[in-house]
Each structure stands twice: as structure tokens, then as C-alpha cells.
Design an enzyme around this catalytic site. Structure first.
Site: not given
Ligand code: PAF
Length: 307
Positions: A10-11, A13, A136, A190, A208, A260
């Protein structure tokens, strides 16, 4: 000589592969492990400066005989969190006894299953965990674009330690990479960032940056407070003010990104909710704690996944 293999094309990797490939020495080797490919394939990377670089990447087919895996010293696992166990477990008995595994994915959970498996049956294989905030995008199967820099942190979790030459290779190749003596607190931080940004952007269908609006402050506070409580019962101490500041910083630094989870839901793909808010719920259940806000977000995203 370092032989590094990457599981997951994926992006992230492909980005890690590209960064390791940049610093490769003649004596080192680098490859992807893939279910379909066997030999060599052109990989295209659009860099942060907008240049498009092309190079050949080597592959080991996941079904190859054990001899193909014998000299792998480090296996970096970059598949989605919900794929880790299914993709990795069939490969473990192919790996040489002194191999080291580094898990690099969003969310948490697979490390608990893996650490038990390694401890019981493969005690000479060490396990490190990591997290990356590098951005990415995958344009086509073999063309990715680096969209942002960000911290990559990794550190030891169980079994034998990663050898110094491999650690140095990762630190020298991956932009903004950091070795952490204690990696779990970093992963929990995280996790908290993802537990706020990912479901809220998927539910609200926003970038975001929209989460910096005042109307989200109380909700962000509540999600963070629940995570701090669960983490504390898992022996991880998180500071509330620092955690909320970090979440707000990531919202601001990635304000133009679609998370994501937003992308997964929009493209009708499975999301990583089970290993993000789902992991928090799982740990809360273990410690008999109540996490209603995380449960609410979890169910809303599950509903969106089924549309
Ligand atoms: O999963 C994601 O999109 C990223 O980890 C984050 C930090 C939330 C930024 O978009």
C-alpha cells in the site's frame, strides 16, 4: 549485509520501500513480499518536490519455498491493522530464526496476538512496534505520492532486540525517524489521535481541519478522557493537556487531509475502526471500564461501513 523485506504494498509500504531503497548499499538487499508478484516490478514515486522517480523493486512471492526467505533479517509489516495476523502468521515459519519483525500500522491489537505466538513457538524472533505520520497517496497500484512529512517512531516490544545495524538503517533512511526506548506510550498517543480524527471525519464527512471548530471541543475532550483512563489501566500514563494539544496539533498540521478512515468509508472499503476505537473498547471491557463516547463512534462507523 542487511536484508529487509516489506509485507504490504500500500501507500505506506511503498513509501518506506522507496526511502530504504534511497540509502541502499551494494551489500544490502530489499524486497517486497507479495501474494502475486515474484520477480521485479517498476515502482513510481512522486516526491514532495513533485519529481517522479522510477526504480525496480524486487519481490518474493509469499508462497515461495522457505529458501527464498532464509536471509531476511527484518520484516516490516505495513498492511492494514485488520490484515496483520492473516498476512503474517502463514509466513512466520518461513522466516529465519534470528529474523526481527516490525509492525507499522495504524491502531493497536495485533501485537498482543503476535507476541503470544512468537513467545510460544518462535522465541528467537524479536518484535518491534512502530507508528508513522508520514503522508502518502496511492495513485495507481505502483505509483504513490508522498504528501507530507511526519514523525516515524519505533521501538522494542518483545523477544530479542533489533540489531544495531538494522536500527541505524531505519533511522538513516526514513525521514524524521526516532527510536523510542518505550514505544507503547507513543502508540497510545497516536491511537488517541486516530480515535478522535478518524471516526469524526468519517461521520461528519469532512477534512481533518474541520475538527478545529469549537463545537467538537467537548467531544474531543471526552474521547481523550476515556482513552487516558483505559491507558492508565494498561499501565500507560498519558497527560490530558499534552494529549489534547497533540490531537489539536495534528488536526491543524493535517487540516487539508482527508483521514484514512474518511477515505475508506468514502470508497466503501473496510475501515480500521476495530483496531482504533474498537481496541479502546476491548481494553476497557477487560478492565471493566465505561467508554460510552468511543462506543458511540465505533457503532456509527460500523453503520457507515455497512452502507
Ligand atoms: O489515519 C490517518 O489519516 C492519519 O493517521 C491521521 C494522523 C489521522 C492524519 O490524517
Amino acid at each position: 549485509m542487511n536484508k529487509i523485506a516489506i509485507l504490504g504494498t500500500g501507500a505506506i509500504g511503498q513509501l518506506i520501500h522507496y526511502q530504504l531503497n534511497q540509502s541502499i548499499k551494494k551489500t544490502d538487499s530489499l524486497c517486497f513480499i507479495d501474494r502475486q508478484k515474484t520477480r521485479c516490478h517498476k515502482v513510481n514515486v512522486t516526491t514532495l518536490l513533485g519529481d517522479i522517480l522510477k526504480y525496480d523493486a524486487n519481490f518474493i512471492n509469499a508462497q515461495s519455498p522457505q529458501s527464498a526467505f532464509t536471509d531476511i533479517q527484518l520484516l516490516i509489516v505495513c498492511v492494514k491493522s485488520y490484515q496483520v495476523i492473516d498476512a503474517l502468521v502463514p509466513l512466520i515459519n518461513q522466516l529465519p530464526p534470528r529474523c526481527h519483525i516490525l509492525l507499522l500500522h495504524n491502531g493497536m491489537g495485533p501485537h498482543l496476538i503476535l507476541q503470544e505466538k512468537l513467545h510460544a513457538s518462535y522465541p528467537t524472533i524479536g518484535l518491534s512496534l512502530g507508528t508513522t505520520s508520514q503522508g502518502a497517496l496511492r495513485h495507481t497500484a505502483w505509483h504513490i505520492e508522498q504528501t507530507g512529512t511526519g514523525l516515524t517512531q519505533f521501538g522494542h516490544h518483545s523477544g530479542p532486540l533489533m540489531v544495531e545495524s538494522l536500527k541505524a538503517r531505519l533511522l538513516n533512511s526514513i525521514d524524521n525517524a526516532q527510536y523510542c526506548e518505550s514505544i507503547l506510550p507513543m502508540l497510545w498517543q497516536k491511537l488517541a489521535v486516530n480515535a478522535v480524527i478518524n471516526p469524526l471525519t468519517a461521520i461528519e464527512r469532512c477534512k481533518n481541519g474541520a475538527l478545529s471548530a469549537e463545537r467538537f471541543r467537548l467531544q474531543i475532550d471526552t474521547i481523550a478522557q476515556e482513552i487516558i483512563l483505559v491507558a492508565q489501566h494498561d499501565a500507560i500514563l498519558l497527560n490530558k493537556a499534552a494529549l489534547i494539544q497533540r490531537i489539536l496539533d495534528v488536526i491543524s498540521l493535517t487540516k487539508n487531509n482527508f483521514s484514512s478512515m474518511y477515505q475508506d468509508i468514502t470508497h466503501h472499503r473496510r475501515s480500521e475502526i476495530d483496531n482504533i476505537n474498537g481496541y479502546i473498547i476491548q481494553r476497557a471491557e477487560k478492565h471493566r471500564l465505561s467508554v460510552p463516547e468511543n462506543i458511540l463512534l465505533y457503532h456509527k462507523v460500523k453503520d457507515l461501513e455497512s452502507i
